[in-house]
Motif scaffolding. Structure first.
Motif, PDB file in Angstrom:
ATOM      1  N   LYS A  62       0.834  -1.207   0.000  1.00 55.41           N
ATOM      2  CA  LYS A  62       0.000   0.000   0.000  1.00 55.41           C
ATOM      3  C   LYS A  62       0.864   1.250   0.000  1.00 55.41           C
ATOM      4  O   LYS A  62       0.560   2.236  -0.691  1.00 55.41           O
ATOM      5  CB  LYS A  62      -0.935   0.009   1.219  1.00 55.41           C
ATOM      6  CG  LYS A  62      -2.122  -0.895   1.074  1.00 55.41           C
ATOM      7  CD  LYS A  62      -3.054  -0.768   2.265  1.00 55.41           C
ATOM      8  CE  LYS A  62      -4.224  -1.710   2.128  1.00 55.41           C
ATOM      9  NZ  LYS A  62      -5.137  -1.610   3.269  1.00 55.41           N
ATOM     10  N   ALA A  63       1.945   1.217   0.768  1.00 55.90           N
ATOM     11  CA  ALA A  63       2.838   2.369   0.824  1.00 55.90           C
ATOM     12  C   ALA A  63       3.483   2.605  -0.544  1.00 55.90           C
ATOM     13  O   ALA A  63       3.573   3.754  -1.005  1.00 55.90           O
ATOM     14  CB  ALA A  63       3.910   2.161   1.886  1.00 55.90           C
ATOM     15  N   GLU A  69       1.406   6.604  -6.841  1.00 51.56           N
ATOM     16  CA  GLU A  69       0.308   7.518  -7.159  1.00 51.56           C
ATOM     17  C   GLU A  69       0.764   8.970  -7.006  1.00 51.56           C
ATOM     18  O   GLU A  69       0.440   9.829  -7.840  1.00 51.56           O
ATOM     19  CB  GLU A  69      -0.884   7.238  -6.249  1.00 51.56           C
ATOM     20  CG  GLU A  69      -2.123   8.020  -6.627  1.00 51.56           C
ATOM     21  CD  GLU A  69      -3.313   7.669  -5.753  1.00 51.56           C
ATOM     22  OE1 GLU A  69      -4.261   8.475  -5.737  1.00 51.56           O
ATOM     23  OE2 GLU A  69      -3.300   6.612  -5.099  1.00 51.56           O
ATOM     24  N   LYS A  70       1.529   9.226  -5.961  1.00 52.02           N
ATOM     25  CA  LYS A  70       2.053  10.580  -5.757  1.00 52.02           C
ATOM     26  C   LYS A  70       2.979  10.975  -6.911  1.00 52.02           C
ATOM     27  O   LYS A  70       2.903  12.092  -7.424  1.00 52.02           O
ATOM     28  CB  LYS A  70       2.799  10.656  -4.423  1.00 52.02           C
ATOM     29  CG  LYS A  70       3.269  12.045  -4.054  1.00 52.02           C
ATOM     30  CD  LYS A  70       3.979  12.021  -2.699  1.00 52.02           C
ATOM     31  CE  LYS A  70       4.417  13.383  -2.237  1.00 52.02           C
ATOM     32  NZ  LYS A  70       5.328  14.076  -3.118  1.00 52.02           N
ATOM     33  N   LYS A  71       3.840  10.042  -7.316  1.00 51.32           N
ATOM     34  CA  LYS A  71       4.737  10.326  -8.450  1.00 51.32           C
ATOM     35  C   LYS A  71       3.942  10.608  -9.717  1.00 51.32           C
ATOM     36  O   LYS A  71       4.287  11.507 -10.484  1.00 51.32           O
ATOM     37  CB  LYS A  71       5.681   9.148  -8.700  1.00 51.32           C
ATOM     38  CG  LYS A  71       6.900   9.145  -7.834  1.00 51.32           C
ATOM     39  CD  LYS A  71       7.886   8.096  -8.328  1.00 51.32           C
ATOM     40  CE  LYS A  71       9.106   8.153  -7.445  1.00 51.32           C
ATOM     41  NZ  LYS A  71      10.330   8.019  -8.184  1.00 51.32           N
ATOM     42  N   GLN A  76       1.956  14.439 -13.692  1.00 44.98           N
ATOM     43  CA  GLN A  76       0.873  15.076 -14.443  1.00 44.98           C
ATOM     44  C   GLN A  76       0.868  16.595 -14.251  1.00 44.98           C
ATOM     45  O   GLN A  76       0.618  17.352 -15.192  1.00 44.98           O
ATOM     46  CB  GLN A  76      -0.489  14.497 -14.045  1.00 44.98           C
ATOM     47  CG  GLN A  76      -0.717  13.072 -14.515  1.00 44.98           C
ATOM     48  CD  GLN A  76      -0.651  12.929 -16.024  1.00 44.98           C
ATOM     49  OE1 GLN A  76      -1.073  13.802 -16.777  1.00 44.98           O
ATOM     50  NE2 GLN A  76      -0.069  11.831 -16.468  1.00 44.98           N
ATOM     51  N   LYS A  77       1.163  17.032 -13.027  1.00 42.42           N
ATOM     52  CA  LYS A  77       1.193  18.472 -12.739  1.00 42.42           C
ATOM     53  C   LYS A  77       2.352  19.160 -13.456  1.00 42.42           C
ATOM     54  O   LYS A  77       2.206  20.255 -13.988  1.00 42.42           O
ATOM     55  CB  LYS A  77       1.342  18.714 -11.237  1.00 42.42           C
ATOM     56  CG  LYS A  77       0.100  18.486 -10.434  1.00 42.42           C
ATOM     57  CD  LYS A  77       0.391  18.776  -8.966  1.00 42.42           C
ATOM     58  CE  LYS A  77      -0.712  18.303  -8.062  1.00 42.42           C
ATOM     59  NZ  LYS A  77      -0.364  18.455  -6.645  1.00 42.42           N
ATOM     60  N   ALA A  95       7.149   3.369 -14.610  1.00 48.86           N
ATOM     61  CA  ALA A  95       6.949   2.035 -15.194  1.00 48.86           C
ATOM     62  C   ALA A  95       7.712   0.984 -14.388  1.00 48.86           C
ATOM     63  O   ALA A  95       7.185  -0.106 -14.103  1.00 48.86           O
ATOM     64  CB  ALA A  95       7.386   2.019 -16.650  1.00 48.86           C
ATOM     65  N   MET A  96       8.957   1.313 -14.004  1.00 47.70           N
ATOM     66  CA  MET A  96       9.747   0.384 -13.192  1.00 47.70           C
ATOM     67  C   MET A  96       9.097   0.161 -11.829  1.00 47.70           C
ATOM     68  O   MET A  96       9.043  -0.961 -11.321  1.00 47.70           O
ATOM     69  CB  MET A  96      11.182   0.900 -13.035  1.00 47.70           C
ATOM     70  CG  MET A  96      12.010   0.762 -14.300  1.00 47.70           C
ATOM     71  SD  MET A  96      13.659   1.520 -14.237  1.00 47.70           S
ATOM     72  CE  MET A  96      14.325   0.937 -12.712  1.00 47.70           C
ATOM     73  N   MET A  97       8.602   1.238 -11.259  1.00 47.08           N
ATOM     74  CA  MET A  97       7.949   1.135  -9.963  1.00 47.08           C
ATOM     75  C   MET A  97       6.668   0.302 -10.069  1.00 47.08           C
ATOM     76  O   MET A  97       6.384  -0.522  -9.190  1.00 47.08           O
ATOM     77  CB  MET A  97       7.642   2.530  -9.431  1.00 47.08           C
ATOM     78  CG  MET A  97       7.343   2.582  -7.990  1.00 47.08           C
ATOM     79  SD  MET A  97       7.293   4.321  -7.481  1.00 47.08           S
ATOM     80  CE  MET A  97       7.232   4.104  -5.736  1.00 47.08           C
ATOM     81  N   THR A  98       5.929   0.486 -11.144  1.00 43.38           N
ATOM     82  CA  THR A  98       4.707  -0.294 -11.372  1.00 43.38           C
ATOM     83  C   THR A  98       5.043  -1.778 -11.489  1.00 43.38           C
ATOM     84  O   THR A  98       4.367  -2.625 -10.891  1.00 43.38           O
ATOM     85  CB  THR A  98       3.980   0.184 -12.644  1.00 43.38           C
ATOM     86  OG1 THR A  98       3.660   1.566 -12.486  1.00 43.38           O
ATOM     87  CG2 THR A  98       2.719  -0.616 -12.905  1.00 43.38           C
ATOM     88  N   ARG A  99       6.089  -2.105 -12.246  1.00 44.84           N
ATOM     89  CA  ARG A  99       6.517  -3.507 -12.382  1.00 44.84           C
ATOM     90  C   ARG A  99       6.975  -4.080 -11.041  1.00 44.84           C
ATOM     91  O   ARG A  99       6.685  -5.224 -10.713  1.00 44.84           O
ATOM     92  CB  ARG A  99       7.629  -3.627 -13.420  1.00 44.84           C
ATOM     93  CG  ARG A  99       7.126  -3.584 -14.857  1.00 44.84           C
ATOM     94  CD  ARG A  99       8.189  -4.004 -15.848  1.00 44.84           C
ATOM     95  NE  ARG A  99       9.375  -3.155 -15.835  1.00 44.84           N
ATOM     96  CZ  ARG A  99       9.543  -2.062 -16.558  1.00 44.84           C
ATOM     97  NH1 ARG A  99       8.606  -1.678 -17.385  1.00 44.84           N
ATOM     98  NH2 ARG A  99      10.656  -1.361 -16.481  1.00 44.84           N
TER      99      ARG A  99
END
Length: 178
Positions: A62-63, A69-71, A76-77, A95-99
């Protein structure tokens, strides 16, 4: 093969009932194992223990997800003021973090499944032992489970086995607290 085994079982029961009428009565019982595996206190304890065992890994996931999500929100901003190379770098990082999150999630799920299967095997052994104990206590000649299409309620010993499992659980807790 399954139909043959059902036919053999039906023939066995028919022969058993015919010979039983000639000699003496046969005491039969049936058990709903799925209900036992769902309602036994040992099943609830095992589930709670697994939840507690894997809570740190779930919290870590979750962390990481909130960090991702923050990244993504920051990206986007600030996307419009970044150079193309900065955008590509940030996209690669995300992408790396998602993987990484997906890999960890899969690893945790695999470990959880292994532990759940271990606990289920222990519980199934305990349920079988309880069924045998009830069979001996109440002098059953035959107790069936799994794949019963219909049974009369007077043959159903599921609640007796569940009570036995609850007694075993209470005894284990009492012994543990000594």
């Amino acid at each position: 093969m399954f139909k043959i085994s059902q036919f053999v079982l039906a023939a066995f029961l028919l022969a058993l009932s015919l010979t039983a009428k000639a000699e003496s009565s046969v005491k039969l019982g049936v058990v709903n194992v799925a209900l036992l595996l769902e309602q036994a206190p040992q099943a609830k304890d095992a589930s709670a223990n697994l939840e507690k065992e894997f809570a740190p890994q779930q919290a870590e996931l979750k962390a990481l997800a909130s960090k991702l999500e923050k990244k993504q929100n920051d990206y986007q901003k600030n996307k419009t003021v970044m150079s193309e190379s900065q955008q590509m770098t940030k996209e690669r990082e995300m992408a790396m973090m998602t993987r990484e999150i997906q890999r960890r999630r899969n690893d945790i799920q695999e470990l959880l499944n292994l532990r759940r299967n271990e606990e289920l095997a222990k519980l199934q052994t305990l349920v079988n032992d309880s069924i045998k104990a009830i069979g001996k206590q109440q002098a059953f000649d035959l107790i069936l489970y799994e794949g019963i299409a219909y049974t009369n309620n007077r043959l159903d010993v599921t609640q007796d086995v569940l009570k036995h499992l609850q007694q075993v659980s209470q005894k284990q807790r009492a012994d543990f607290n000594k």
